[in-house]
Design a protein around this motif. Structure first.
Motif, mmCIF file in Angstrom:
data_model
loop_
_atom_site.group_PDB
_atom_site.id
_atom_site.type_symbol
_atom_site.label_atom_id
_atom_site.label_comp_id
_atom_site.label_asym_id
_atom_site.label_seq_id
_atom_site.Cartn_x
_atom_site.Cartn_y
_atom_site.Cartn_z
ATOM 1 N N MET A 260 0.883 -1.171 0.000
ATOM 2 C CA MET A 260 0.000 0.000 0.000
ATOM 3 C C MET A 260 0.913 1.212 0.000
ATOM 4 S SD MET A 260 -3.349 0.737 0.136
ATOM 5 C CE MET A 260 -4.373 -0.281 1.234
ATOM 6 N N HIS B 158 4.424 0.824 1.868
ATOM 7 C CA HIS B 158 4.436 -0.191 2.925
ATOM 8 C C HIS B 158 4.114 -1.573 2.366
ATOM 9 C CE1 HIS B 158 4.520 2.865 6.047
ATOM 10 N NE2 HIS B 158 3.539 3.498 5.445
ATOM 11 N N ALA B 159 4.954 -2.554 2.696
ATOM 12 C CA ALA B 159 4.544 -3.939 2.438
ATOM 13 C C ALA B 159 3.376 -4.227 3.367
ATOM 14 C CB ALA B 159 5.704 -4.883 2.758
ATOM 15 N N VAL B 160 2.357 -4.921 2.862
ATOM 16 C CA VAL B 160 1.215 -5.268 3.725
ATOM 17 C C VAL B 160 0.985 -6.784 3.665
ATOM 18 C CG1 VAL B 160 -0.014 -3.063 3.892
ATOM 19 C CG2 VAL B 160 -0.276 -4.425 1.816
ATOM 20 N N PRO B 161 1.849 -7.510 4.371
ATOM 21 C CA PRO B 161 1.792 -8.975 4.321
ATOM 22 C C PRO B 161 0.547 -9.565 4.991
ATOM 23 C CG PRO B 161 3.392 -8.254 5.968
ATOM 24 C CD PRO B 161 2.932 -7.017 5.242
ATOM 25 N N LEU B 162 -0.087 -8.775 5.867
ATOM 26 C CA LEU B 162 -1.271 -9.278 6.577
ATOM 27 C C LEU B 162 -2.514 -8.624 5.999
ATOM 28 C CD1 LEU B 162 -0.011 -9.133 10.297
ATOM 29 C CD2 LEU B 162 0.336 -10.917 8.572
ATOM 30 N N VAL B 163 -3.468 -9.463 5.613
ATOM 31 C CA VAL B 163 -4.707 -8.959 5.001
ATOM 32 C C VAL B 163 -5.882 -9.759 5.561
ATOM 33 C CG1 VAL B 163 -5.909 -8.516 2.819
ATOM 34 C CG2 VAL B 163 -3.407 -8.529 2.864
ATOM 35 N N VAL B 164 -6.974 -9.053 5.879
ATOM 36 C CA VAL B 164 -8.205 -9.771 6.270
ATOM 37 C C VAL B 164 -9.382 -9.207 5.494
ATOM 38 C CG1 VAL B 164 -7.634 -10.480 8.633
ATOM 39 C CG2 VAL B 164 -8.590 -8.199 8.258
ATOM 40 N N ALA C 63 -8.882 -5.164 5.404
ATOM 41 C CA ALA C 63 -7.844 -4.478 6.185
ATOM 42 C C ALA C 63 -6.480 -5.040 5.802
ATOM 43 C CB ALA C 63 -8.094 -4.655 7.676
ATOM 44 N N TRP C 64 -5.513 -4.153 5.750
ATOM 45 C CA TRP C 64 -4.147 -4.518 5.381
ATOM 46 C C TRP C 64 -3.217 -4.036 6.500
ATOM 47 C CZ3 TRP C 64 -7.614 -1.995 2.258
ATOM 48 C CH2 TRP C 64 -7.974 -2.592 1.031
ATOM 49 N N ALA C 65 -2.229 -4.841 6.865
ATOM 50 C CA ALA C 65 -1.348 -4.431 7.956
ATOM 51 C C ALA C 65 0.121 -4.655 7.612
ATOM 52 C CB ALA C 65 -1.688 -5.207 9.228
ATOM 53 N N ASP C 66 0.935 -3.707 8.064
ATOM 54 C CA ASP C 66 2.390 -3.814 7.945
ATOM 55 C C ASP C 66 2.965 -3.897 9.351
ATOM 56 O OD1 ASP C 66 5.093 -3.586 7.548
ATOM 57 O OD2 ASP C 66 5.025 -1.470 6.921
ATOM 58 N N PRO C 67 3.272 -5.131 9.852
ATOM 59 C CA PRO C 67 3.767 -5.287 11.222
ATOM 60 C C PRO C 67 5.065 -4.504 11.478
ATOM 61 C CG PRO C 67 3.207 -7.422 10.263
ATOM 62 C CD PRO C 67 3.180 -6.428 9.143
ATOM 63 N N VAL D 297 1.572 0.124 10.667
ATOM 64 C CA VAL D 297 0.417 0.809 10.077
ATOM 65 C C VAL D 297 -0.607 -0.229 9.614
ATOM 66 C CG1 VAL D 297 1.361 0.925 7.703
ATOM 67 C CG2 VAL D 297 -0.275 2.645 8.476
ATOM 68 N N TYR E 80 -4.398 -0.333 7.461
ATOM 69 C CA TYR E 80 -5.381 0.380 6.635
ATOM 70 C C TYR E 80 -6.682 -0.428 6.631
ATOM 71 C CZ TYR E 80 -1.166 2.632 4.885
ATOM 72 O OH TYR E 80 0.021 3.306 4.804
#
Lengths: 82, 82
Positions: A5, A76-82, B40-44, B48, B50
């Motif tokens: 993102m 930003h890398a966004v490796p986690l998604v739900v 939802a997207w997350a960058d650990p 951040v 989103y």
């Protein structure tokens, strides 16, 4: 392929046409870096634009955005998604 | 229904389970404000997160996030999408 993102600030007043044009400028050259811009969302009031992509790296995302004339302020890398 | 992108900072080290749990906490009460959290997207690494939603207002998005225990740092209407 990892998802990213990226965020552009300072695009206050961006229009639907300008967003489409910027997105198309990315799409035109994205293959050269194996990037796929999937979606972009813009808030003309605050000037923020969010771009979701799949890419080999954050650097590849930024290189395409730079060459298209609109470098991102954050990627930003966004490796986690739900 | 308008779309919103909200942003949470300071979630460094968030895990897949924690993201799922937070998202489920929103989903459990979202109907009460006619909000629909879509993704939802997350960058650990940077912490951040989103969240994309459809909602009657930014305030409704924030009320659900607050009641679920994770208020957003930013909530933007995103009327332009490509």
């Amino acid at each position: 392929m990892p998802e990213f993102m990226d965020v552009h600030h300072n695009m206050v007043g961006i229009t639907a046409e300008a967003l489409k044009e910027a997105h198309n400028a990315d799409l035109a050259i994205q293959d050269e870096e194996k990037v796929e811009f999937k979606k972009a969302w813009a808030d003309p009031e605050s000037g923020v634009v969010y771009c979701l992509s799949e890419a080999p790296s954050a650097e590849a995302v930024q290189r395409i955005h730079e060459r298209a004339g609109h470098p991102a302020d954050e990627v930003h890398a966004v490796p986690l998604v739900v």
